[in-house]
Design a protein around this motif. Structure first.
Motif, PDB file in Angstrom:
ATOM      1  N   ASP A  24       8.622   4.332   2.854  1.00 18.11           N
ATOM      2  CA  ASP A  24      10.051   4.114   2.676  1.00 18.11           C
ATOM      3  C   ASP A  24      10.545   4.508   1.280  1.00 18.11           C
ATOM      4  OD1 ASP A  24      12.618   3.294   3.222  1.00 18.11           O
ATOM      5  OD2 ASP A  24      12.009   1.346   3.994  1.00 18.11           O
ATOM      6  N   TRP A  25      11.819   4.938   1.217  1.00 18.75           N
ATOM      7  CA  TRP A  25      12.478   5.277  -0.045  1.00 18.75           C
ATOM      8  C   TRP A  25      13.417   4.169  -0.500  1.00 18.75           C
ATOM      9  CZ3 TRP A  25      11.799   9.660  -3.017  1.00 18.75           C
ATOM     10  CH2 TRP A  25      11.006  10.661  -2.466  1.00 18.75           C
ATOM     11  N   GLU A  26      13.762   3.234   0.385  1.00 21.63           N
ATOM     12  CA  GLU A  26      14.696   2.161   0.040  1.00 21.63           C
ATOM     13  C   GLU A  26      14.115   1.275  -1.054  1.00 21.63           C
ATOM     14  OE1 GLU A  26      17.823   1.770   1.273  1.00 21.63           O
ATOM     15  OE2 GLU A  26      17.495   3.625   2.372  1.00 21.63           O
ATOM     16  N   MET A  27      14.939   0.867  -2.009  1.00 27.53           N
ATOM     17  CA  MET A  27      14.461   0.135  -3.176  1.00 27.53           C
ATOM     18  C   MET A  27      13.691  -1.144  -2.811  1.00 27.53           C
ATOM     19  SD  MET A  27      14.089   0.594  -6.169  1.00 27.53           S
ATOM     20  CE  MET A  27      14.694   0.681  -7.787  1.00 27.53           C
ATOM     21  N   ALA A  28      14.191  -1.924  -1.874  1.00 27.99           N
ATOM     22  CA  ALA A  28      13.544  -3.198  -1.540  1.00 27.99           C
ATOM     23  C   ALA A  28      12.191  -3.009  -0.864  1.00 27.99           C
ATOM     24  CB  ALA A  28      14.453  -4.033  -0.654  1.00 27.99           C
ATOM     25  N   THR A  29      12.005  -1.883  -0.182  1.00 30.60           N
ATOM     26  CA  THR A  29      10.769  -1.671   0.580  1.00 30.60           C
ATOM     27  C   THR A  29      10.067  -0.371   0.185  1.00 30.60           C
ATOM     28  OG1 THR A  29      12.046  -0.620   2.341  1.00 30.60           O
ATOM     29  CG2 THR A  29      11.570  -2.979   2.584  1.00 30.60           C
ATOM     30  N   VAL A  30      10.366   0.159  -0.989  1.00 31.88           N
ATOM     31  CA  VAL A  30       9.820   1.444  -1.404  1.00 31.88           C
ATOM     32  C   VAL A  30       8.292   1.465  -1.275  1.00 31.88           C
ATOM     33  CG1 VAL A  30       9.594   0.905  -3.875  1.00 31.88           C
ATOM     34  CG2 VAL A  30       9.934   3.269  -3.155  1.00 31.88           C
ATOM     35  N   GLY A  31       7.774   2.558  -0.717  1.00 33.81           N
ATOM     36  CA  GLY A  31       6.331   2.738  -0.586  1.00 33.81           C
ATOM     37  C   GLY A  31       5.685   2.048   0.595  1.00 33.81           C
ATOM     38  N   ARG A  32       6.473   1.315   1.386  1.00 36.77           N
ATOM     39  CA  ARG A  32       5.904   0.599   2.536  1.00 36.77           C
ATOM     40  C   ARG A  32       6.005   1.465   3.790  1.00 36.77           C
ATOM     41  NH1 ARG A  32       3.891  -3.877   1.841  1.00 36.77           N
ATOM     42  NH2 ARG A  32       4.059  -4.525   3.988  1.00 36.77           N
ATOM     43  N   PHE A  33       5.101   1.210   4.742  1.00 39.91           N
ATOM     44  CA  PHE A  33       5.101   1.946   6.011  1.00 39.91           C
ATOM     45  C   PHE A  33       4.809   0.995   7.149  1.00 39.91           C
ATOM     46  CE2 PHE A  33       0.708   1.890   4.716  1.00 39.91           C
ATOM     47  CZ  PHE A  33       0.024   1.652   5.895  1.00 39.91           C
ATOM     48  N   GLU A  34       5.119   1.451   8.358  1.00 40.46           N
ATOM     49  CA  GLU A  34       4.830   0.692   9.579  1.00 40.46           C
ATOM     50  C   GLU A  34       4.510   1.680  10.688  1.00 40.46           C
ATOM     51  OE1 GLU A  34       7.572  -1.772  12.544  1.00 40.46           O
ATOM     52  OE2 GLU A  34       7.235  -2.798  10.634  1.00 40.46           O
ATOM     53  N   ILE A  35       3.379   1.446  11.364  1.00 37.34           N
ATOM     54  CA  ILE A  35       2.996   2.263  12.520  1.00 37.34           C
ATOM     55  C   ILE A  35       2.864   1.311  13.713  1.00 37.34           C
ATOM     56  CG2 ILE A  35       1.297   3.837  13.498  1.00 37.34           C
ATOM     57  CD1 ILE A  35       0.507   4.604  10.630  1.00 37.34           C
ATOM     58  N   PRO A  36       3.827   1.335  14.636  1.00 38.27           N
ATOM     59  CA  PRO A  36       3.787   0.424  15.783  1.00 38.27           C
ATOM     60  C   PRO A  36       2.891   0.948  16.916  1.00 38.27           C
ATOM     61  CG  PRO A  36       5.782   1.725  15.839  1.00 38.27           C
ATOM     62  CD  PRO A  36       5.041   2.131  14.583  1.00 38.27           C
ATOM     63  N   ALA A  37       2.527   0.053  17.798  1.00 34.21           N
ATOM     64  CA  ALA A  37       1.837   0.378  19.060  1.00 34.21           C
ATOM     65  C   ALA A  37       0.518   1.117  18.866  1.00 34.21           C
ATOM     66  CB  ALA A  37       2.763   1.150  19.992  1.00 34.21           C
ATOM     67  N   VAL A  38      -0.308   0.622  17.956  1.00 32.44           N
ATOM     68  CA  VAL A  38      -1.632   1.217  17.729  1.00 32.44           C
ATOM     69  C   VAL A  38      -2.629   0.519  18.665  1.00 32.44           C
ATOM     70  CG1 VAL A  38      -3.484   1.610  16.056  1.00 32.44           C
ATOM     71  CG2 VAL A  38      -1.081   1.731  15.327  1.00 32.44           C
ATOM     72  N   PRO A  39      -3.261   1.257  19.582  1.00 33.76           N
ATOM     73  CA  PRO A  39      -4.216   0.634  20.500  1.00 33.76           C
ATOM     74  C   PRO A  39      -5.539   0.320  19.799  1.00 33.76           C
ATOM     75  CG  PRO A  39      -4.066   2.974  20.940  1.00 33.76           C
ATOM     76  CD  PRO A  39      -3.060   2.673  19.861  1.00 33.76           C
ATOM     77  N   ALA A  40      -6.340  -0.505  20.428  1.00 33.73           N
ATOM     78  CA  ALA A  40      -7.660  -0.837  19.885  1.00 33.73           C
ATOM     79  C   ALA A  40      -8.456   0.439  19.671  1.00 33.73           C
ATOM     80  CB  ALA A  40      -8.397  -1.771  20.842  1.00 33.73           C
ATOM     81  N   GLY A  41      -9.214   0.463  18.586  1.00 32.40           N
ATOM     82  CA  GLY A  41     -10.024   1.638  18.302  1.00 32.40           C
ATOM     83  C   GLY A  41     -10.503   1.648  16.868  1.00 32.40           C
ATOM     84  N   ARG A  42     -11.256   2.682  16.541  1.00 37.47           N
ATOM     85  CA  ARG A  42     -11.791   2.863  15.193  1.00 37.47           C
ATOM     86  C   ARG A  42     -11.083   4.059  14.571  1.00 37.47           C
ATOM     87  NH1 ARG A  42     -17.822   3.396  15.205  1.00 37.47           N
ATOM     88  NH2 ARG A  42     -17.527   2.705  13.079  1.00 37.47           N
TER      89      ARG A  42
END
Length: 108
Positions: free
Chosen positions: A67-85
């Motif tokens: 993210d570029w937003e000041m409050a959340t800069v540098g954060r990421f989110e990856i949804p719906a990741v199934p079980a695995g390595r």
């Protein structure tokens, strides 16, 4: 024309009509941040790409940009990741720096 399917997909039918049944398995959301230097320095990196590589199939399965937003800069989110390595990889395009870590997502 043959129809191929794999991974939680069932295809029934013949000719020109098919019924497609998709089975959704359990998933998790992977959240985090990309840092320049040490985490303790709290210097998060905006615009870095974070990708997940399946360690068994060697295929990229998901990615996000921090993210570029000041409050959340540098954060990421990856949804719906199934079980695995997975191998999580971060790339800061501005500097060319890379980082990676192994990630195991348990089947819940």
């Amino acid at each position: 024309m043959p129809l191929e399917a794999s991974g939680g997909i069932e295809v029934l039918g013949s000719g020109n009509e098919f019924e497609l049944n998709l089975v959704l398995g359990p998933t998790v959301t992977v959240r985090g941040a990309v840092y320049e230097g040490r985490v303790q320095d709290e210097c998060r990196v905006p615009g870095a790409e974070v990708s997940l590589l399946d360690r068994e199939s060697r295929r990229w399965v998901a990615s996000a940009v921090t993210d570029w937003e000041m409050a959340t800069v540098g954060r990421f989110e990856i949804p719906a990741v199934p079980a695995g390595r997975y191998q999580a990889e971060a790339l800061d395009y501005a500097t060319g720096k890379r980082a990676g870590a192994a990630l195991d997502v348990a089947d819940t």
